[in-house]
Design a protein around this motif. Sequence first.
Motif, PDB file in Angstrom:
ATOM      1  N   LEU A 103       0.828  -1.209   0.000  1.00 63.00           N
ATOM      2  CA  LEU A 103       0.000   0.000   0.000  1.00 63.00           C
ATOM      3  C   LEU A 103       0.862   1.259   0.000  1.00 63.00           C
ATOM      4  O   LEU A 103       0.584   2.209  -0.738  1.00 63.00           O
ATOM      5  CB  LEU A 103      -0.938   0.001   1.210  1.00 63.00           C
ATOM      6  CG  LEU A 103      -1.992  -1.099   1.215  1.00 63.00           C
ATOM      7  CD1 LEU A 103      -2.719  -1.144   2.553  1.00 63.00           C
ATOM      8  CD2 LEU A 103      -2.964  -0.919   0.072  1.00 63.00           C
ATOM      9  N   ASP A 104       1.880   1.281   0.822  1.00 60.70           N
ATOM     10  CA  ASP A 104       2.743   2.465   0.889  1.00 60.70           C
ATOM     11  C   ASP A 104       3.499   2.686  -0.418  1.00 60.70           C
ATOM     12  O   ASP A 104       3.709   3.833  -0.831  1.00 60.70           O
ATOM     13  CB  ASP A 104       3.723   2.369   2.057  1.00 60.70           C
ATOM     14  CG  ASP A 104       3.094   2.739   3.386  1.00 60.70           C
ATOM     15  OD1 ASP A 104       1.894   3.079   3.428  1.00 60.70           O
ATOM     16  OD2 ASP A 104       3.814   2.700   4.400  1.00 60.70           O
ATOM     17  N   SER A 105       3.912   1.624  -1.086  1.00 62.31           N
ATOM     18  CA  SER A 105       4.628   1.801  -2.350  1.00 62.31           C
ATOM     19  C   SER A 105       3.706   2.342  -3.441  1.00 62.31           C
ATOM     20  O   SER A 105       4.173   3.031  -4.359  1.00 62.31           O
ATOM     21  CB  SER A 105       5.287   0.494  -2.790  1.00 62.31           C
ATOM     22  OG  SER A 105       4.331  -0.468  -3.140  1.00 62.31           O
ATOM     23  N   MET A 106       2.432   2.077  -3.325  1.00 60.30           N
ATOM     24  CA  MET A 106       1.490   2.528  -4.357  1.00 60.30           C
ATOM     25  C   MET A 106       1.389   4.043  -4.432  1.00 60.30           C
ATOM     26  O   MET A 106       1.170   4.594  -5.511  1.00 60.30           O
ATOM     27  CB  MET A 106       0.112   1.908  -4.137  1.00 60.30           C
ATOM     28  CG  MET A 106       0.033   0.441  -4.469  1.00 60.30           C
ATOM     29  SD  MET A 106       0.635  -0.027  -6.123  1.00 60.30           S
ATOM     30  CE  MET A 106      -0.460   0.900  -7.186  1.00 60.30           C
ATOM     31  N   ARG A 107       1.557   4.740  -3.321  1.00 58.38           N
ATOM     32  CA  ARG A 107       1.435   6.207  -3.380  1.00 58.38           C
ATOM     33  C   ARG A 107       2.459   6.796  -4.346  1.00 58.38           C
ATOM     34  O   ARG A 107       2.181   7.772  -5.027  1.00 58.38           O
ATOM     35  CB  ARG A 107       1.543   6.833  -1.989  1.00 58.38           C
ATOM     36  CG  ARG A 107       2.872   6.631  -1.319  1.00 58.38           C
ATOM     37  CD  ARG A 107       2.848   7.025   0.144  1.00 58.38           C
ATOM     38  NE  ARG A 107       2.134   5.998   0.881  1.00 58.38           N
ATOM     39  CZ  ARG A 107       1.598   6.148   2.069  1.00 58.38           C
ATOM     40  NH1 ARG A 107       1.712   7.282   2.706  1.00 58.38           N
ATOM     41  NH2 ARG A 107       0.959   5.170   2.653  1.00 58.38           N
ATOM     42  N   TYR A 108       3.642   6.189  -4.420  1.00 59.32           N
ATOM     43  CA  TYR A 108       4.668   6.678  -5.336  1.00 59.32           C
ATOM     44  C   TYR A 108       4.293   6.370  -6.794  1.00 59.32           C
ATOM     45  O   TYR A 108       4.567   7.153  -7.691  1.00 59.32           O
ATOM     46  CB  TYR A 108       6.028   6.077  -4.985  1.00 59.32           C
ATOM     47  CG  TYR A 108       6.376   6.230  -3.514  1.00 59.32           C
ATOM     48  CD1 TYR A 108       6.425   7.494  -2.921  1.00 59.32           C
ATOM     49  CD2 TYR A 108       6.627   5.123  -2.715  1.00 59.32           C
ATOM     50  CE1 TYR A 108       6.727   7.646  -1.574  1.00 59.32           C
ATOM     51  CE2 TYR A 108       6.931   5.267  -1.363  1.00 59.32           C
ATOM     52  CZ  TYR A 108       6.974   6.524  -0.802  1.00 59.32           C
ATOM     53  OH  TYR A 108       7.264   6.666   0.526  1.00 59.32           O
ATOM     54  N   ILE A 109       3.668   5.230  -7.012  1.00 56.79           N
ATOM     55  CA  ILE A 109       3.194   4.868  -8.346  1.00 56.79           C
ATOM     56  C   ILE A 109       2.080   5.809  -8.778  1.00 56.79           C
ATOM     57  O   ILE A 109       2.080   6.306  -9.911  1.00 56.79           O
ATOM     58  CB  ILE A 109       2.760   3.387  -8.385  1.00 56.79           C
ATOM     59  CG1 ILE A 109       4.013   2.511  -8.318  1.00 56.79           C
ATOM     60  CG2 ILE A 109       1.915   3.090  -9.617  1.00 56.79           C
ATOM     61  CD1 ILE A 109       3.760   1.027  -8.180  1.00 56.79           C
TER      62      ILE A 109
END
Length: 167
Positions: free
Chosen positions: A36-42
């Motif tokens: 979930l946290d990595s998705m914000r960068y995507i």
Amino acid sequence: WDFRQWSAEGNRQLVEQLYPWFLSTYDGFDKEIKRLDSMRYIYLHHFGGVYTDMDIMASKALGPSLAGNGLVVVERGGGIQNYFFASVAGHPLWEKVLRLIKVVSSIPKVRTPDIYDDVLCAVGWALLTPLWTQKFHAQLGGSGIIEGARYRVFTERESHEVLGLDH
């Protein structure tokens, strides 16, 4: 403004279709929060716009404070926080964050009983802040330009007073 809320299935499809080089990292995370946290960068890299955690409340219009800035971030406690970002689409910062996450995730882990530290070092502010200050030579306060985009760093107090954000 468009509001988008993503599902786990939609997130994985987005990674698979647009960031296939990141998919094995995404699938290999040991905790859902890291995905979930990595998705914000995507989201920011691909779509641009404003990202906030769901527990952020805004009491003021964001538009005037974002105008003229390609990146807007919040600093708290000496770190660039990952609960609020605004960005133009395609800014190289976000892809570099994803590539750093991929590298860090490949390092054998020393198990820590502190899930907070584990997640922050893998995908959170503890990973983001050194990239921001060292690779991009950006400051932890004020404004400047990185990779062709004007940035603005709001302190936590400013984020409340100027942006109207409550966390």
